[in-house]
Design an enzyme around this catalytic site. Structure first.
Site, PDB file in Angstrom:
ATOM      1  N   ARG A  41      88.359 -89.544 -20.385  1.00 15.25           N
ATOM      2  CA  ARG A  41      89.443 -89.496 -20.090  1.00 15.25           C
ATOM      3  C   ARG A  41      90.170 -89.361 -18.706  1.00 15.25           C
ATOM      4  O   ARG A  41      90.925 -89.025 -17.869  1.00 15.25           O
ATOM      5  CB  ARG A  41      90.733 -90.083 -21.325  1.00 15.25           C
ATOM      6  CG  ARG A  41      90.342 -90.793 -21.593  1.00 15.25           C
ATOM      7  CD  ARG A  41      90.725 -91.092 -23.181  1.00 15.25           C
ATOM      8  NE  ARG A  41      90.763 -92.539 -23.850  1.00 15.25           N
ATOM      9  CZ  ARG A  41      91.151 -93.106 -24.786  1.00 15.25           C
ATOM     10  NH1 ARG A  41      91.799 -91.830 -25.304  1.00 15.25           N
ATOM     11  NH2 ARG A  41      91.200 -94.670 -24.541  1.00 15.25           N
ATOM     12  N   LYS A 209      86.040-102.165 -38.023  1.00 12.33           N
ATOM     13  CA  LYS A 209      86.498-102.480 -38.814  1.00 12.33           C
ATOM     14  C   LYS A 209      86.815-104.270 -37.825  1.00 12.33           C
ATOM     15  O   LYS A 209      86.795-104.737 -36.689  1.00 12.33           O
ATOM     16  CB  LYS A 209      88.197-102.731 -39.321  1.00 12.33           C
ATOM     17  CG  LYS A 209      87.280-100.932 -40.154  1.00 12.33           C
ATOM     18  CD  LYS A 209      89.116-101.327 -40.051  1.00 12.33           C
ATOM     19  CE  LYS A 209      89.381-100.002 -41.483  1.00 12.33           C
ATOM     20  NZ  LYS A 209      90.766 -99.625 -41.485  1.00 12.33           N
ATOM     21  N   GLY A 359      87.476 -96.455 -26.883  1.00 12.77           N
ATOM     22  CA  GLY A 359      87.187 -94.471 -27.605  1.00 12.77           C
ATOM     23  C   GLY A 359      85.597 -94.577 -27.551  1.00 12.77           C
ATOM     24  O   GLY A 359      85.150 -94.007 -26.761  1.00 12.77           O
ATOM     25  N   GLY A 383      92.000 -99.689 -27.081  1.00 15.90           N
ATOM     26  CA  GLY A 383      92.937-101.234 -27.783  1.00 15.90           C
ATOM     27  C   GLY A 383      93.680-101.953 -26.476  1.00 15.90           C
ATOM     28  O   GLY A 383      94.488-103.100 -26.668  1.00 15.90           O
TER      29      GLY A 383
HETATM   30  P1  ADP Z   1      85.514 -98.320 -30.430  1.00 12.88           P
HETATM   31  O1  ADP Z   1      87.137 -96.761 -30.429  1.00 12.88           O
HETATM   32  O2  ADP Z   1      84.509 -98.233 -29.918  1.00 12.88           O
HETATM   33  O3  ADP Z   1      86.686 -99.673 -30.446  1.00 12.88           O
HETATM   34  P2  ADP Z   1      85.981 -98.401 -33.591  1.00 12.88           P
HETATM   35  O4  ADP Z   1      86.608 -97.819 -33.174  1.00 12.88           O
HETATM   36  O5  ADP Z   1      86.091 -99.638 -33.647  1.00 12.88           O
HETATM   37  O6  ADP Z   1      85.118 -97.924 -31.481  1.00 12.88           O
HETATM   38  O7  ADP Z   1      84.334 -98.046 -34.463  1.00 12.88           O
HETATM   39  C1  ADP Z   1      83.530 -96.676 -34.228  1.00 12.88           C
HETATM   40  C2  ADP Z   1      83.356 -96.271 -35.141  1.00 12.88           C
HETATM   41  O8  ADP Z   1      82.167 -97.599 -36.412  1.00 12.88           O
HETATM   42  C3  ADP Z   1      82.163 -94.624 -35.523  1.00 12.88           C
HETATM   43  O9  ADP Z   1      83.021 -93.956 -35.697  1.00 12.88           O
HETATM   44  C4  ADP Z   1      81.333 -95.515 -35.990  1.00 12.88           C
HETATM   45  O10 ADP Z   1      80.449 -94.600 -36.744  1.00 12.88           O
HETATM   46  C5  ADP Z   1      81.552 -96.729 -36.645  1.00 12.88           C
HETATM   47  N1  ADP Z   1      80.232 -97.556 -37.482  1.00 12.88           N
HETATM   48  C6  ADP Z   1      79.564 -97.812 -36.567  1.00 12.88           C
HETATM   49  N2  ADP Z   1      78.983 -98.468 -37.394  1.00 12.88           N
HETATM   50  C7  ADP Z   1      79.381 -98.056 -38.742  1.00 12.88           C
HETATM   51  C8  ADP Z   1      78.926 -98.331 -40.455  1.00 12.88           C
HETATM   52  N3  ADP Z   1      77.496 -99.865 -40.367  1.00 12.88           N
HETATM   53  N4  ADP Z   1      79.496 -98.310 -41.036  1.00 12.88           N
HETATM   54  C9  ADP Z   1      80.355 -97.743 -41.135  1.00 12.88           C
HETATM   55  N5  ADP Z   1      80.630 -96.951 -39.696  1.00 12.88           N
HETATM   56  C10 ADP Z   1      80.149 -97.435 -38.413  1.00 12.88           C
HETATM   57 MG    MG Z   2      88.170 -95.793 -31.695  1.00 18.23          MG
END
Ligand code: ADP
Ligand code: MG
Length: 403
Positions: A41, A209, A359, A383
């Site tokens: 970033r 989620k 992120g 986001g």
């Molecule tokens: P981004 O920041 O790219 O939008 P998120 O914040 O939604 O992504 O999700 C990232 C997190 O999801 C990571 O820290 C990862 O460890 C977690 N994650 C991925 N797969 C699983 C899983 N099967 N169980 C629990 N956590 C998970």
């Molecule tokens: Mg994230």
């Protein structure tokens, strides 16, 4: 909407320009103080800062780091960021010890033409994120006062443009506002995805989620050809299909929504066929790979399995447009990073126009050692990019458009 080019055409030499950048980088402790684990970033914010400095502006950068509770907290000081920014710019960057107080005023006063200063974490001031317009307006007024009568505001923190905050939104109402280079680049890319993307259009969604991403799933489904689901969210979809998911991440209250999505668009949605499981989320926990229909009680699904990665890879290879948000597994731990690495490599190898948003997804690309130029665009805003794709109005952009 006025842009950085317009501001440079007006002339900025000797003028003070307030820039809202997104310098919210992950920090890790190397034992000798906080170190930046991924400076993506900071690097993304350089073009705007360089162009202003080269044109002789006195650049005052405001940014946040983490989530301090509206009060100064040394754990969230921008000090390591100021040091890294100074290194990358090749000039030093002085850090004010406060947001708009005596230290900020004195550092801004002593800026030379072409100099860059950074204000301390703007979230140390509770007014930054206040719900009260007058409170946010008060902070915005103080930020504006730092750059004075001939000052201008450049909005370049794409990762925060979906926030109605003092340094993002309110300040653009008291200073002439311009969109920075990063914000413009991000918007252009996302418009391409919301406009008329070349098909097949494949969206790869993972992360933790479903509830975070449901709105984007709903708004993208009618326009995409395939939605590949992985990460923690896939277990709620698997539960909606009637499968047992052991101790995996599950959002029980979202099962009905996932059932409806599968009923409406089941032909587009792909859910893992196999899963890598462990009992503990640790790097040395024993793992087992099983078919999705055979997950064990008490075990957690932490990555997509090889059959799934292979199937997703085939869809990705055919795609002409790809949007990827959210890792396929707990990529921070090597045993559960394989699925993410493979899907990411398939995206790199594809001929599609590919955008990475989020992120953690962007951090995964760098942590896994994938070439950043293997993707058409890596968005700095998780986001913000999701809200843009949902078709929501982004306050930090809308305020520039209304000006
Ligand atoms: P981004 O920041 O790219 O939008 P998120 O914040 O939604 O992504 O999700 C990232 C997190 O999801 C990571 O820290 C990862 O460890 C977690 N994650 C991925 N797969 C699983 C899983 N099967 N169980 C629990 N956590 C998970
Ligand atoms: Mg994230």
């Amino acid at each position: 909407m006025k842009t950085l080019d317009d501001l440079l055409a007006e002339g900025v030499s000797g003028r003070r320009v307030l820039v809202r950048s997104d310098l919210n980088v992950p920090l890790g402790d190397n034992g000798a103080g906080e170190t930046i684990t991924d400076d993506g970033r900071i690097r993304a914010s350089l073009p705007t800062l360089r162009r202003l400095a080269d044109a002789g502006a006195r650049v005052v950068v405001t940014a946040h780091l983490g989530r301090p509770k509206g009060a100064p907290d040394p754990r969230y000081s921008l000090r390591p960021v100021a040091a890294r920014l100074g290194e990358l710019l090749g000039t030093g960057v002085r850090l004010a010890e406060d947001v708009t107080g005596p230290s900020a005023r004195s550092i801004v006063d002593s800026l030379a033409d072409g100099g860059v200063a950074l204000l301390e974490n703007v979230r140390f001031d509770p007014r930054e994120t206040s719900k009260d317009d007058a409170e946010r307006g008060g902070l915005a007024g103080e930020l504006a006062a730092l750059v004075g009568e001939s000052g201008a505001f450049v909005s370049d923190g794409f990762g925060v443009v979906h926030r109605k905050q003092a340094s993002v939104f309110d300040v653009a109402r008291v200073l002439p506002g311009y969109a920075g280079q990063l914000v413009l680049a991000e918007i252009e890319v996302l418009r391409r995805l919301t406009g008329d993307p070349e098909q097949p259009y494949v969206v790869v969604l993972g992360g933790s989620k479903v509830s975070d991403k449901l709105a984007v799933i709903e708004s993208l489904l009618p326009r995409v050809d395939r939605l590949l689901v992985g990460g923690g969210m896939c277990f709620t979809f698997m539960a909606a299909e009637g499968l047992g998911v052991g101790d995996s991440l599950l959002e029980a209250e979202m099962i009905d929504t996932c059932k409806r999505l599968l009923a409406e668009s089941g032909d587009k949605i792909m859910v893992p066929a196999d899963v890598v499981m462990a009992e503990e989320v640790t790097a040395d926990a024993p793992t087992h790979t099983v078919l999705a229909a055979q997950m064990w009680e008490g075990w957690k699904g932490l990555d997509i399995g090889p059959i799934t990665a292979e199937r997703y890879g085939q869809v990705i290879a055919e795609a002409r447009t790809i949007f990827w948000n959210g890792p396929m597994g707990v990529f921070e731990l090597p045993p559960f990073a394989v699925g993410t690495a493979q899907v990411a490599q398939d995206i790199v190898d594809s001929n599609a126009y590919s955008v990475v948003g989020g992120g953690d997804s962007a951090a995964a690309v760098r942590a896994l050692g994938l070439p950043e130029d293997g993707f058409s665009h890596i968005s700095t805003g998780g986001g913000a990019s999701l809200e843009f794709l949902e078709g929501k109005e982004l306050p930090g952009i809308a305020v520039l458009e209304r000006a």
